[in-house]
Design an enzyme around this catalytic site. Structure first.
Site, PDB file in Angstrom:
ATOM      1  CG  ASP A   1      37.018   0.531  -7.665  1.00 33.53           C
ATOM      2  OD1 ASP A   1      37.854  -0.381  -7.421  1.00 33.53           O
ATOM      3  OD2 ASP A   1      37.314   1.874  -7.754  1.00 33.53           O
TER       4      ASP A   1
ATOM      5  CG  ASN B   1      42.677  -4.149 -12.882  1.00 33.96           C
ATOM      6  OD1 ASN B   1      41.459  -4.453 -13.248  1.00 33.96           O
ATOM      7  ND2 ASN B   1      42.995  -3.151 -12.274  1.00 33.96           N
TER       8      ASN B   1
HETATM    9  C1  IPE Z   1      38.653  -0.256 -12.626  1.00 36.78           C
HETATM   10  O1  IPE Z   1      38.907  -0.077 -11.270  1.00 36.78           O
HETATM   11  C2  IPE Z   1      38.983  -1.681 -13.202  1.00 36.78           C
HETATM   12  C3  IPE Z   1      37.909  -2.615 -12.614  1.00 36.78           C
HETATM   13  C4  IPE Z   1      36.907  -2.395 -11.663  1.00 36.78           C
HETATM   14  C5  IPE Z   1      38.054  -3.931 -13.216  1.00 36.78           C
HETATM   15  P1  IPE Z   1      40.491  -0.020 -10.905  1.00 36.78           P
HETATM   16  O2  IPE Z   1      40.412  -0.187  -9.204  1.00 36.78           O
HETATM   17  O3  IPE Z   1      41.574  -0.848 -11.504  1.00 36.78           O
HETATM   18  O4  IPE Z   1      40.585   1.529 -11.081  1.00 36.78           O
HETATM   19  P2  IPE Z   1      41.742   2.427 -10.507  1.00 36.78           P
HETATM   20  O5  IPE Z   1      43.065   2.243 -10.457  1.00 36.78           O
HETATM   21  O6  IPE Z   1      41.194   2.835  -9.042  1.00 36.78           O
HETATM   22  O7  IPE Z   1      41.572   3.886 -11.535  1.00 36.78           O
HETATM   23  C1  IPE Z   2      37.716  -4.094  -7.865  1.00 33.58           C
HETATM   24  O1  IPE Z   2      38.127  -3.650  -6.392  1.00 33.58           O
HETATM   25  C2  IPE Z   2      38.188  -5.180  -8.571  1.00 33.58           C
HETATM   26  C3  IPE Z   2      39.272  -5.209  -9.618  1.00 33.58           C
HETATM   27  C4  IPE Z   2      39.831  -4.033  -9.954  1.00 33.58           C
HETATM   28  C5  IPE Z   2      39.560  -6.379 -10.249  1.00 33.58           C
HETATM   29  P1  IPE Z   2      39.575  -3.204  -6.212  1.00 33.58           P
HETATM   30  O2  IPE Z   2      40.554  -4.264  -6.220  1.00 33.58           O
HETATM   31  O3  IPE Z   2      40.196  -2.233  -7.221  1.00 33.58           O
HETATM   32  O4  IPE Z   2      39.376  -2.571  -4.847  1.00 33.58           O
HETATM   33  P2  IPE Z   2      40.124  -1.210  -4.414  1.00 33.58           P
HETATM   34  O5  IPE Z   2      39.809   0.032  -5.358  1.00 33.58           O
HETATM   35  O6  IPE Z   2      41.669  -1.481  -4.353  1.00 33.58           O
HETATM   36  O7  IPE Z   2      39.492  -0.853  -3.185  1.00 33.58           O
HETATM   37 MG    MG Z   3      39.842  -0.321  -7.222  1.00 37.07          MG
END
Ligand code: IPE
Ligand code: IPE
Ligand code: MG
Length: 239
Positions: free
Chosen positions: A20, A68
């Site tokens: 993340d 997502n």
């Molecule tokens: C969890 O991260 C999913 C992945 C890393 C693929 P998210 O960024 O989607 O989670 P939330 O929305 O912050 O809970």
């Molecule tokens: C994790 O990084 C990757 C996926 C969930 C695919 P994020 O895209 O959630 O990054 P933040 O949390 O917005 O910084």
């Molecule tokens: Mg994220």
């Protein structure tokens, strides 16, 4: 060679990572969110190398959640193409290193056909590898996984008296995968976000402020050191 301060006799068998912070990493640099995902590739492969250095048997990474899909279409489209390209470009090097690639998640209509094919190819190519299993959780949701297991039980006509934890476990996406001993989440978020709900009942959780694109094997080693300082009790009493 096991890194300094890591006890080779108490390694976790299975480490799972919530990758993340890609978006924030990019935004802080004035880049687009998708640049952050691109930068996550190096983090992933360094982490895989670190896991191999440690001699881990199972490494699982959360690449795309069932939630997502709520993201802007351009970002979702980018992530589909990005995952397809990684599987095409990098499966051979994983194969050469003895990594078996598996996937956990729903194969629904939203997963592009071409990506689904690359997933099958990567799995088939590496199916015989024994050194480490890399599971990519893709279109994965912990609740969806439990729902799918319940559906399977109903479809098979299993009577309620025969439903126990073993019966459910057998119907999870990867029934042979051991529960993660250690779950690492990057980017300073203290939540699970629907990752491995059934499997992490007794996992040790380690949270780090490091954003995923900056994560390297040394961060994995540090998480393992933290894991080794913990005392696991599984509901019992330490004697
Ligand atoms: C969890 O991260 C999913 C992945 C890393 C693929 P998210 O960024 O989607 O989670 P939330 O929305 O912050 O809970
Ligand atoms: C994790 O990084 C990757 C996926 C969930 C695919 P994020 O895209 O959630 O990054 P933040 O949390 O917005 O910084
Ligand atoms: Mg994220």
């Amino acid at each position: 060679m096991v890194p300094a301060g890591v006890d080779p006799h108490h390694l976790p068998k299975h480490v799972a990572c919530v990758m993340d912070g890609n978006g924030r990493w990019a935004t802080r640099r004035g880049l687009s969110r998708t640049d952050g995902h691109a930068a996550g590739e190096e983090a992933l492969f360094d982490t895989v190398d670190g896991a191999l250095d440690l001699g881990l048997q199972w490494l699982t990474v959360y690449a795309f959640s069932t939630e997502n899909w709520r993201r802007p279409v351009e970002e979702v489209r980018y992530l589909m193409g990005f995952n397809e390209r990684i599987l095409t470009d990098r499966r051979d090097e994983l194969h050469e290193r003895g990594v078996r690639i598996t996937f956990a998640g729903r194969r629904d209509w939203r997963v592009p056909k071409r990506l689904a094919r690359r997933m099958d190819e990567a799995r088939e190519l590496t199916a015989g590898n024994k050194r480490m299993t890399l599971t990519i959780a893709f279109n994965y949701g912990g609740r969806a996984e439990i729902v799918d297991a319940v559906r399977a039980l109903v479809d098979e006509g299993v009577p309620s008296s025969k439903i126990d934890e073993k019966a459910i476990r057998r119907r999870l996406y990867l029934p042979d995968m051991p529960d993660p001993d250690l779950v690492v989440r990057t980017s300073g978020e203290f939540r699970i976000s629907n990752f491995l709900l059934w499997e992490l009942a007794y996992s040790e959780l380690v949270f780090t402020e490091v954003l995923w694109p900056d994560f390297r094997r040394e961060d994995l080693f540090e998480a393992v050191r933290e894991f080794q300082r913990r005392e696991r009790r599984f509901g019992g009493v330490d004697t």
